[in-house]
Design a protein around this motif. Structure first.
Motif, PDB file in Angstrom:
ATOM      1  N   MET A 131       0.824  -1.181   0.000  1.00 41.17           N
ATOM      2  CA  MET A 131       0.000   0.000   0.000  1.00 41.17           C
ATOM      3  C   MET A 131       0.874   1.251   0.000  1.00 41.17           C
ATOM      4  O   MET A 131       0.524   2.235  -0.645  1.00 41.17           O
ATOM      5  CB  MET A 131      -0.916  -0.012   1.213  1.00 41.17           C
ATOM      6  N   ARG A 132       1.976   1.217   0.674  1.00 37.58           N
ATOM      7  CA  ARG A 132       2.876   2.365   0.714  1.00 37.58           C
ATOM      8  C   ARG A 132       3.390   2.684  -0.682  1.00 37.58           C
ATOM      9  O   ARG A 132       3.443   3.840  -1.085  1.00 37.58           O
ATOM     10  CB  ARG A 132       4.035   2.077   1.666  1.00 37.58           C
ATOM     11  N   ALA A 133       3.739   1.644  -1.440  1.00 38.16           N
ATOM     12  CA  ALA A 133       4.219   1.838  -2.809  1.00 38.16           C
ATOM     13  C   ALA A 133       3.117   2.419  -3.690  1.00 38.16           C
ATOM     14  O   ALA A 133       3.369   3.270  -4.543  1.00 38.16           O
ATOM     15  CB  ALA A 133       4.722   0.526  -3.384  1.00 38.16           C
ATOM     16  N   ALA A 134       1.902   1.966  -3.496  1.00 39.24           N
ATOM     17  CA  ALA A 134       0.775   2.477  -4.278  1.00 39.24           C
ATOM     18  C   ALA A 134       0.547   3.957  -4.003  1.00 39.24           C
ATOM     19  O   ALA A 134       0.267   4.731  -4.919  1.00 39.24           O
ATOM     20  CB  ALA A 134      -0.477   1.683  -3.961  1.00 39.24           C
ATOM     21  N   LYS A 135       0.679   4.357  -2.753  1.00 41.67           N
ATOM     22  CA  LYS A 135       0.520   5.772  -2.411  1.00 41.67           C
ATOM     23  C   LYS A 135       1.596   6.617  -3.076  1.00 41.67           C
ATOM     24  O   LYS A 135       1.329   7.718  -3.543  1.00 41.67           O
ATOM     25  CB  LYS A 135       0.550   5.968  -0.893  1.00 41.67           C
ATOM     26  N   LYS A 136       2.827   6.091  -3.119  1.00 41.49           N
ATOM     27  CA  LYS A 136       3.912   6.820  -3.769  1.00 41.49           C
ATOM     28  C   LYS A 136       3.623   6.999  -5.259  1.00 41.49           C
ATOM     29  O   LYS A 136       3.982   8.014  -5.847  1.00 41.49           O
ATOM     30  CB  LYS A 136       5.243   6.098  -3.580  1.00 41.49           C
ATOM     31  N   ARG A 137       2.985   6.013  -5.871  1.00 40.05           N
ATOM     32  CA  ARG A 137       2.627   6.104  -7.293  1.00 40.05           C
ATOM     33  C   ARG A 137       1.441   7.033  -7.515  1.00 40.05           C
ATOM     34  O   ARG A 137       1.137   7.403  -8.632  1.00 40.05           O
ATOM     35  CB  ARG A 137       2.247   4.725  -7.836  1.00 40.05           C
ATOM     36  N   GLY A 138       0.742   7.379  -6.451  1.00 39.00           N
ATOM     37  CA  GLY A 138      -0.418   8.247  -6.577  1.00 39.00           C
ATOM     38  C   GLY A 138      -1.718   7.501  -6.766  1.00 39.00           C
ATOM     39  O   GLY A 138      -2.716   8.086  -7.183  1.00 39.00           O
ATOM     40  N   ARG A 183      -6.745  11.601  -5.102  1.00 33.85           N
ATOM     41  CA  ARG A 183      -7.946  12.035  -5.810  1.00 33.85           C
ATOM     42  C   ARG A 183      -7.871  13.533  -6.069  1.00 33.85           C
ATOM     43  O   ARG A 183      -7.258  14.278  -5.320  1.00 33.85           O
ATOM     44  CB  ARG A 183      -9.192  11.760  -4.981  1.00 33.85           C
ATOM     45  N   ALA A 184      -8.564  13.965  -7.080  1.00 35.03           N
ATOM     46  CA  ALA A 184      -8.639  15.387  -7.391  1.00 35.03           C
ATOM     47  C   ALA A 184      -9.594  16.063  -6.409  1.00 35.03           C
ATOM     48  O   ALA A 184     -10.532  15.426  -5.916  1.00 35.03           O
ATOM     49  CB  ALA A 184      -9.134  15.573  -8.811  1.00 35.03           C
ATOM     50  N   PRO A 185      -9.380  17.328  -6.124  1.00 30.49           N
ATOM     51  CA  PRO A 185     -10.307  18.049  -5.250  1.00 30.49           C
ATOM     52  C   PRO A 185     -11.714  18.070  -5.845  1.00 30.49           C
ATOM     53  O   PRO A 185     -11.885  18.110  -7.055  1.00 30.49           O
ATOM     54  CB  PRO A 185      -9.731  19.465  -5.196  1.00 30.49           C
TER      55      PRO A 185
END
Length: 64
Positions: free
Chosen positions: A1-8, A12-14
């Protein structure tokens, strides 16, 4: 999950654009009910409060 967060992957867009934020603030200043303002923009009341508080994604300089 940490790697996925780094990839974005979890980014989400505002929900509201800068123009919508300006309009929402004007409506709040004119004493319009916040429930109606939120409904007008298709967001939850909690999102509107976050925008008005400039928290989360809506901090200074983070909305495009």
């Amino acid at each position: 999950m940490r790697a996925a967060k780094k990839r974005g992957a979890y980014d989400r867009a505002p929900k509201l654009s800068q123009e919508q934020i300006v309009e929402a603030k004007a409506l709040v200043a004119s004493q319009a009910p916040k429930t109606r303002i939120a409904a007008r923009f298709g967001v939850l009341r909690s999102t509107l409060y976050r925008v008005l508080k400039r928290a989360g994604r809506y901090r200074e300089g983070e909305v495009e």
